[in-house]
Motif scaffolding. Structure first.
Motif, PDB file in Angstrom:
ATOM      1  N   UNK A   1      -9.519  13.798   2.190  1.00  0.00           N
ATOM      2  CA  UNK A   1     -10.941  13.466   2.103  1.00  0.00           C
ATOM      3  C   UNK A   1     -11.766  14.604   2.709  1.00  0.00           C
TER       4      UNK A   1
ATOM      5  N   UNK B   1      -1.828   9.196  -4.402  1.00  0.00           N
ATOM      6  CA  UNK B   1      -3.170   9.138  -3.823  1.00  0.00           C
ATOM      7  C   UNK B   1      -3.045   8.944  -2.319  1.00  0.00           C
ATOM      8  N   UNK B   2      -4.080   9.373  -1.560  1.00  0.00           N
ATOM      9  CA  UNK B   2      -3.984   9.204  -0.103  1.00  0.00           C
ATOM     10  C   UNK B   2      -3.699   7.751   0.283  1.00  0.00           C
ATOM     11  N   UNK B   3      -2.697   7.619   1.143  1.00  0.00           N
ATOM     12  CA  UNK B   3      -2.275   6.327   1.661  1.00  0.00           C
ATOM     13  C   UNK B   3      -3.424   5.627   2.380  1.00  0.00           C
ATOM     14  N   UNK B   4      -4.153   6.410   3.178  1.00  0.00           N
ATOM     15  CA  UNK B   4      -5.311   5.901   3.909  1.00  0.00           C
ATOM     16  C   UNK B   4      -6.464   6.853   3.597  1.00  0.00           C
ATOM     17  N   UNK B   5      -7.672   6.287   3.467  1.00  0.00           N
ATOM     18  CA  UNK B   5      -8.787   7.183   3.085  1.00  0.00           C
ATOM     19  C   UNK B   5      -9.184   8.108   4.223  1.00  0.00           C
TER      20      UNK B   5
ATOM     21  N   UNK C   1       0.859   6.396  -7.209  1.00  0.00           N
ATOM     22  CA  UNK C   1      -0.388   6.976  -7.716  1.00  0.00           C
ATOM     23  C   UNK C   1      -0.605   8.397  -7.200  1.00  0.00           C
TER      24      UNK C   1
ATOM     25  N   UNK D   1      -4.931   0.420  14.309  1.00  0.00           N
ATOM     26  CA  UNK D   1      -4.187   0.092  13.083  1.00  0.00           C
ATOM     27  C   UNK D   1      -2.692  -0.009  13.345  1.00  0.00           C
TER      28      UNK D   1
ATOM     29  N   UNK E   1       0.826  -1.216   0.000  1.00  0.00           N
ATOM     30  CA  UNK E   1       0.000   0.000   0.000  1.00  0.00           C
ATOM     31  C   UNK E   1       0.860   1.267   0.000  1.00  0.00           C
TER      32      UNK E   1
ATOM     33  N   UNK F   1       2.171   1.750  -3.521  1.00  0.00           N
ATOM     34  CA  UNK F   1       1.092   2.100  -4.453  1.00  0.00           C
ATOM     35  C   UNK F   1       0.647   3.560  -4.289  1.00  0.00           C
TER      36      UNK F   1
ATOM     37  N   UNK G   1      -9.127   6.350  13.706  1.00  0.00           N
ATOM     38  CA  UNK G   1      -8.982   5.046  14.359  1.00  0.00           C
ATOM     39  C   UNK G   1      -7.940   5.097  15.457  1.00  0.00           C
TER      40      UNK G   1
END
Lengths: 193, 312
Positions: free
Chosen positions: B121, B79-83, B77, B204, B70, B73, B164
Motif C-alpha cells: 500500500x 493480493x496483500x494479506x492485510x491492507x 489472489x 491483532x 483470509x 484467499x 497496529x
C-alpha cells in the motif's frame, strides 16, 4: 449468526448484544483519522450519516475498466477516533461504527445514550473483508484526503463482525480487560522473586 | 533522498558496480510480493493449531476461521494479506565484494515498483507535512539492514510489520514499580506478560513476541525485531531462555484475551527472547509484538540475483 440488513434502524441496533456474531448487508462509509478530525473541527460531512455505518478503514482501491474496485479492506485501529466518535454519533445519528481494537468510555456511553453499536471486524483479514464489498458506489474527498483517508461509499453483503460494544452500556473490551487483569494478578502472585 | 525516479534505472546504476542489479531488482520485487501475500508455513501451522484449541461456535473460533480463510484467499489472489503492508524491514547479507550502495538503491526502487504493482500500500508519510508521495520510499523507508559477509551469495529477509502491532510494542526499564518487576528473570517475565495484557486485542492477536533483554533503548528494540526472524518451531539454544519463552507463552494463554481480544484460549502463539549485554545502570526489556499476519520471508540468492531457495 445474526443478519443485520439496511435500513439500520434504532430498533435493529438496540436488539444487538455484546458478543453477537453479525453479518452486515447494506451501505457503509469508510472514515478514519483525517475525516473524523475534519468533521470534529466543524465541517459538515458530505453524506448523511443518519442511521448510517462508519467503517474505520483505509482500503486499497484500484480503478479497473473505469470502475473502482476494493482489493484490500481490513479495519484500522479505532481508538484513535475516540476523541471524535461520540460527538459524531450524537450530532449525526450514526447507528454503528466498524473497526478494530475497541473504543473507550466516551464512545461506550454515546452508544448507550444514542443507540449505536461498535462492531469489531477481524483485523488483518483484508481479503475476506474485501470479498464482502460488492460495489464502490461513490467516493468523497478523494483529492482532499487521499485514497486511504477518503470517504468511500461501499455496498457490502454479509460483512462479518462481532458486536463488542452494544447500545446497552456493555463493552466486551472492558469486560475482557478486567478479567485478564485479574488473571494476570493471580499469575504475578505465583512468580517467584 | 526524497526524490525517487518513476522509472527505475538500476542497470545504469549498476553498470560499474559488479552487481547484476536488473536480476536482483526482479528478485527483490518477488520477495516483496511473496512476503505481502503469503504467510510462511511455520506461522500457518501455529494458526491452525490455535484454531483447534478454540471452542466450537465461539467468537475465538469465528475469528480464527476468518483468519485462515483470509490466508488462503490472499495467496490465491496474490493480493496483500492485510491492507496495512507495514514497515518494510529488510535484513540483507551480501557478498562483501559487491557495492552496498547499489544493493540499497536496487531495494528502494523495487519497493517503489512493488507499490505501483499493489503488493504494498502507499504507506509512507512525511512526518512533518503529512504528505504521502505514494512510493514508500523516503527517509527511513524502506529500512535496510545491510551486512557484508564472506559467502558468495545473498541472504535477503523481509518483514512487513503493520502499525497496529507496532503500536503495542513496549519497552520497560527495570526495576519497574508499577508491575513490581525487579532486575531478574522473574522481572522480565512480568514485563512480557504485562505487555500482552496491555495490548489486549489491539495488536491483532493471536500474536508472537520478539523480546530482547538488555542493550540500550535502540539496540534493544532492533534486536527484539530480529528475534521475529526466527522460525516459530525453533528452540532457543540457551536453556534458560527456552524455558522463559515457553512459560511466557503458556501464561499469556491463560489470560483469556483470545483472537482479536474476543476472548478465548489463543492469545499468544509464541515468544522469542534473546539477551544483549547492558550497562550496569540500565536494564531494558524491549518487546516487539507481531500480529497473526506475520509477514516474513527470505531467500538465499546467488550473486547474480537468482533466487536459489526460500528460507521459510
Amino acid at each position: 449468526m445474526i443478519q443485520l440488513q439496511a435500513p439500520f434502524t434504532e430498533d435493529k441496533i438496540r436488539a444487538l448484544k455484546t458478543g453477537d456474531m453479525v453479518e452486515i448487508t447494506g451501505v457503509v462509509f469508510t472514515g478514519r483519522d483525517a475525516v473524523h478530525k475534519w468533521i470534529h473541527d466543524g465541517n459538515e460531512p458530505p453524506v448523511s450519516l443518519k442511521d448510517g455505518i462508519i467503517y474505520h478503514c483505509g482500503p486499497v482501491v484500484v480503478k479497473q475498466e473505469g470502475k473502482w474496485v476494493v482489493t484490500a479492506a481490513g479495519p484500522t485501529t479505532s481508538i484513535r477516533e475516540e476523541p471524535y466518535q461520540a460527538g459524531i454519533i450524537e450530532k449525526y445519528g450514526l447507528r454503528a461504527v466498524i473497526g478494530k481494537g475497541g473504543m473507550g468510555e466516551k464512545t461506550r456511553l454515546a452508544c448507550a445514550k444514542f443507540g449505536c453499536v461498535y462492531l469489531h471486524a477481524v483485523g488483518g483479514a483484508a481479503q475476506v473483508l474485501a470479498e464482502a464489498i460488492k460495489e464502490v458506489e461513490t467516493v468523497y474527498g478523494l483529492e482532499q484526503f487521499g485514497s486511504p483517508e477518503a470517504i468511500w461509499q461501499l455496498r457490502v453483503e454479509k460483512f462479518p463482525v462481532v458486536v463488542t460494544i452494544d447500545a446497552h452500556g456493555r463493552s466486551l473490551h472492558k469486560e475482557i480487560e478486567a478479567s485478564s487483569s485479574e488473571k494476570l494478578a493471580e499469575i504475578f502472585s505465583t512468580i517467584k522473586k | 533522498m526524497n526524490s525517487t525516479p518513476d522509472v527505475p534505472d538500476v542497470q545504469a546504476v549498476a553498470a560499474s558496480s559488479g552487481v547484476s542489479s536488473s536480476k536482483l531488482y526482479e528478485t527483490f520485487i518477488e520477495v516483496i510480493r511473496k512476503t505481502s501475500t503469503e504467510l510462511p508455513q511455520d506461522v500457518i501451522d501455529c494458526i491452525e493449531a490455535g484454531k483447534k484449541t478454540e471452542e466450537k461456535d465461539s467468537r475465538g473460533a469465528y475469528a480464527m476461521g476468518i483468519i485462515t480463510q483470509n490466508i488462503g484467499l490472499a495467496k490465491v489472489k496474490s493480493q496483500p494479506l492485510c491492507q496495512d503492508t507495514g514497515s518494510i524491514l529488510f535484513y540483507i547479507h551480501y557478498p562483501s565484494h559487491l557495492d552496498a550502495e547499489v544493493i540499497s538503491e536496487t531495494a528502494r526502487q523495487a519497493v517503489a515498483e512493488a507499490t505501483k504493482k499493489g503488493y504494498l500500500r502507499q504507506n509512507s508519510v512525511d512526518s512533518l507535512t503529512g504528505k504521502n508521495n505514494g512510493t514508500n520510499v523516503g527517509p527511513g523507508s524502506p529500512t535496510l539492514h545491510l551486512e557484508p559477509w564472506k559467502k558468495s551469495h545473498f541472504d535477503i529477509r523481509l518483514m512487513l510489520k503493520g502499525g497496529g502491532c507496532e503500536n503495542v510494542g513496549a519497552q520497560y526499564s527495570l526495576p519497574d514499580t508499577r508491575i513490581g518487576a525487579g532486575r531478574d528473570i522473574s522481572g522480565v517475565k512480568k514485563c512480557i506478560l504485562d505487555a500482552v495484557q496491555q495490548a489486549q486485542g489491539k495488536g491483532c492477536g493471536p500474536g508472537v513476541l520478539g523480546v530482547t533483554i538488555g542493550g540500550d533503548r535502540a539496540t534493544g528494540y532492533l534486536s527484539s525485531k530480529e528475534q521475529l526472524l526466527r522460525k516459530m518451531n525453533d528452540t532457543n539454544p540457551n536453556p534458560e531462555l527456552a524455558k522463559l519463552e515457553k512459560e511466557c507463552t503458556d501464561a499469556a494463554n491463560e489470560l483469556g484475551i483470545g483472537p482479536m481480544g474476543f476472548g478465548g484460549k489463543t492469545t499468544l502463539m509464541g515468544t522469542k527472547v534473546n539477551a544483549l549485554n547492558r550497562l550496569p545502570a540500565s536494564f531494558f526489556v524491549s518487546i516487539s509484538y507481531m500480529c497473526w499476519a506475520y509477514r516474513r520471508q527470505g531467500a538465499e540468492i546467488s550473486a547474480d540475483g537468482t533466487i536459489q531457495k526460500w528460507l521459510y
